[in-house]
Write a protein that holds these residues in place. Sequence first.
Motif, short mmCIF file in Angstrom:
data_model
loop_
_atom_site.label_atom_id
_atom_site.label_comp_id
_atom_site.label_asym_id
_atom_site.label_seq_id
_atom_site.Cartn_x
_atom_site.Cartn_y
_atom_site.Cartn_z
N VAL A 173 7.71 3.51 33.02
CA VAL A 173 7.59 2.06 33.01
C VAL A 173 8.39 1.48 31.85
O VAL A 173 8.44 2.03 30.75
N LEU A 174 9.07 0.35 32.10
CA LEU A 174 9.80 -0.38 31.07
C LEU A 174 9.49 -1.86 31.18
O LEU A 174 9.47 -2.41 32.29
N VAL A 175 9.24 -2.48 30.04
CA VAL A 175 8.96 -3.92 30.01
C VAL A 175 9.78 -4.55 28.89
O VAL A 175 10.31 -3.87 28.01
N THR A 176 9.87 -5.87 28.92
CA THR A 176 10.54 -6.61 27.86
C THR A 176 9.51 -7.47 27.12
O THR A 176 8.46 -7.83 27.68
N PRO A 177 9.79 -7.85 25.88
CA PRO A 177 8.87 -8.73 25.16
C PRO A 177 8.59 -10.05 25.87
O PRO A 177 7.46 -10.53 25.86
N ILE A 178 9.61 -10.63 26.50
CA ILE A 178 9.38 -11.92 27.16
C ILE A 178 8.47 -11.75 28.37
O ILE A 178 7.67 -12.65 28.68
N GLN A 179 8.54 -10.62 29.06
CA GLN A 179 7.64 -10.38 30.18
C GLN A 179 6.19 -10.29 29.70
O GLN A 179 5.28 -10.87 30.31
N MET A 180 5.98 -9.56 28.61
CA MET A 180 4.61 -9.38 28.11
C MET A 180 4.08 -10.69 27.52
O MET A 180 2.89 -11.00 27.66
N ALA A 181 4.94 -11.49 26.89
CA ALA A 181 4.50 -12.78 26.37
C ALA A 181 4.09 -13.70 27.52
O ALA A 181 3.08 -14.41 27.44
N THR A 182 4.86 -13.67 28.61
CA THR A 182 4.54 -14.49 29.78
C THR A 182 3.21 -14.07 30.40
O THR A 182 2.39 -14.92 30.79
N ALA A 183 2.96 -12.77 30.48
CA ALA A 183 1.73 -12.26 31.07
C ALA A 183 0.52 -12.61 30.21
O ALA A 183 -0.53 -13.06 30.72
N TYR A 184 0.63 -12.41 28.90
CA TYR A 184 -0.50 -12.73 28.02
C TYR A 184 -0.75 -14.22 27.94
O TYR A 184 -1.91 -14.68 27.85
N ALA A 185 0.30 -15.04 27.99
CA ALA A 185 0.11 -16.49 28.03
C ALA A 185 -0.63 -16.90 29.29
O ALA A 185 -1.45 -17.83 29.27
N ALA A 186 -0.36 -16.20 30.39
CA ALA A 186 -1.04 -16.51 31.65
C ALA A 186 -2.54 -16.20 31.56
O ALA A 186 -3.37 -16.93 32.12
N ILE A 187 -2.90 -15.13 30.86
CA ILE A 187 -4.33 -14.84 30.65
C ILE A 187 -4.96 -15.98 29.86
O ILE A 187 -6.08 -16.42 30.15
N SER A 188 -4.24 -16.48 28.88
CA SER A 188 -4.76 -17.55 28.03
C SER A 188 -4.91 -18.87 28.78
O SER A 188 -5.90 -19.59 28.60
N ASN A 189 -3.93 -19.22 29.63
CA ASN A 189 -3.94 -20.54 30.26
C ASN A 189 -4.70 -20.60 31.58
O ASN A 189 -4.73 -21.63 32.23
#
Length: 726
Positions: free
Chosen positions: A523-539
């Motif tokens: 698996v490979l991810v980017t910081p912007i992908q993980m920021a987008t996912a965690y922001a979605a949990i928050s909002n």
Amino acid sequence: MSNIPETGRTSRVRIRLVIIQVLVLSMFVTLGGRLWYLQIRNGEEYYHEAKSNHVQRVVQPAVRGSILDARGVALADNETRLVVSASRTRLMKMKDRGKAVMTRLAGVLDMTPKEVMDKVRLCDSETPKPCWNGSPYQPIPVTLEATTQQALQLRERPEDFPGITAEPTAVRRYPAPGGTRTAQVLGYLSPVTDVEIQKAKDTDSPHLRSDQVGRSGIERTYDTQLRGKAEVTSYEVDNLGRVMGQTKSDPGVPGATLVTSIDARVQSVAEFELQQAMKTVRNETDKITGRKYEADSGAVVVMETRTGRIVAMASQPDYDPNAWVGGISGTDYARLTSKSSNYPLLNRAIQGQAPAGSIFKVVSASAAVRAGYDFDSKYNCSSSYSLGGRSFANFESKGHGPITLGDALKFSCNTVFYALGHKEWQRDGGLKPNKDTHDWFYRTAREFGLGSETGIDLPNEVTGRIPDRGWKKSFWAANKDSWCKQGKKGGTYVQQIAYESCLEGNQLKAFDSINFAIGQGDVLVTPIQMATAYAAISNGGTLYNPTVGKAVISPDGKRVDMIKPASHGRLPIDAKTINDLDKGLRSVVAPGGTAAWRFGGWPLDKIPMRAKTGTAQVYGKQTTSWLATYTDDFTIVMTISQGGTGSGASGPAVRNIYNAMYGLDMAGNQDPKRALLPKPQAQLPRVNPDGSIEAPEIKPYVPPSPEELAPPALAGPPATPPKHQD
């Protein structure tokens, strides 16, 4: 006998005369027809073409629009400089191909003749920098920093410097307010090429030979708006080049102003803290390898949780974008593109890929719930998980007994997710997958936005990788021949892996799913992908397209086009699961959590904090540090390649960024006057009636002193690092 004298003509002679007469007549008919075609039928067309041969165009490039931060501080603007340029086409027509002129020019500009000639030569695949990669018909800048005295010498002696001009010109500038570069986000400019001119010829935004165009970053994304329209005036001239009159004038339009969501103050903090974190960890010893951590690259993203707007984005190593202004030097170009400097042109926030490690566990916890597992049920957190003859250890081999999925996030328990990933692989049929496989873990990862672009308004974003069954098959087909040639049964580790991949690389095996459940393996991810996912949990579940651009303001300030937030989907979980994840992530910064020692004293009652630490293993390298966090308003994700643990390497930097934004000290006391951005910036900068925009003063970031970083004496001894770090 006739009295008429003989002419001597024979029948053969008469035939020849007739033929000649016919040919002459045909020539006259053809010539007449051609004259009719040119003068009557197409006369007007050729008249205009002939007239245009005596028309000269004078192009005045448009002033490129400024790029501002969210409060109006200039991140990119223009300054007037004395620019000395050379007409390559005129120089090449000289007998010595302009060598004498360029030698004299070098003497005036305090340069060597070679430096001047290198500036004027054209780029190709074999020509090193510096060289000119724009149109050969466009004046080529030799220097952007001519003195007034140098310019006067050139203009007073035009006969010695044919083809050379010295004019005041608006030149791009990246002022680095408060010491912040914002390099990879802004990008850079370079001259337009002939290929680009032809390609854009029939579009709504055609290029002129004088254009500078964006090559990366938002300079490229918003190039059309920023570039404006050049003023083009056409003059009729005679065959001696004397101006007879003006035939046409196309007024120019300056480029529009781009307001971004970047806050230059927060950007300055983010850049400093990322760089400082990397410097600090390089002095620490990796317990696994026995070497100092390399910390060779890193990135941090600060995002508005409810809009996806980017407040700050830093990437290391970075560079000074001013190096590109006026043509980059060979030394600078080699440094920016070399392996030894680790490619600073790359924006690691959107182009850096690595296994996610434990910050991936929010995906796995969501997948487990979708597969039918209860979030609050108990799952065994043992010190290791066995599969056949292999043992998959918990990080630092510590167990916590039966715990909920929320506690599995708090303690970052690998074995809970190992077991869940393995069970789901078995339920889907294992090596002989069912026709109706759910593949909950892989499906959920993709529906969290992983494995695809987030849609950020920056060019060249990479997709990462979700190694599901389809990927395994396609990857095997592409690499089978190489694996079979390299593989050897019982050989080295690499040879053994190649041997197994040759035989069964197309199969999704149990250990693939076990590793995937904790964000490891392929698996490979980017910081912007993980920021987008965690922001979605928050909002509450919305996956926003991250955006840097916030508004485009016309040159006169009368028109404002807002760049509104847009989403590309929602998390594939219900509100209850989002709430459960949120509670689990809150516990990570509470006593006993893997990030608690980095958030001691944080005012959780006033500013709720959630976090997830991660330490990703990469074959042949030291571990990658990850830390994903969010409050109600902001999401911050940081990663450091070969930097160690998430809380250990990234924790202090992320904490300092939050402290600066909210105006907090290490004891949790808040000073509103020191707070840089306690709430997202809602208003656009103020536009004056003349179209100018007011910019507040910005001061360089002053990092906290060691005394300020230490907890107050009354608070007792500082928190000690937990035995289990992630």
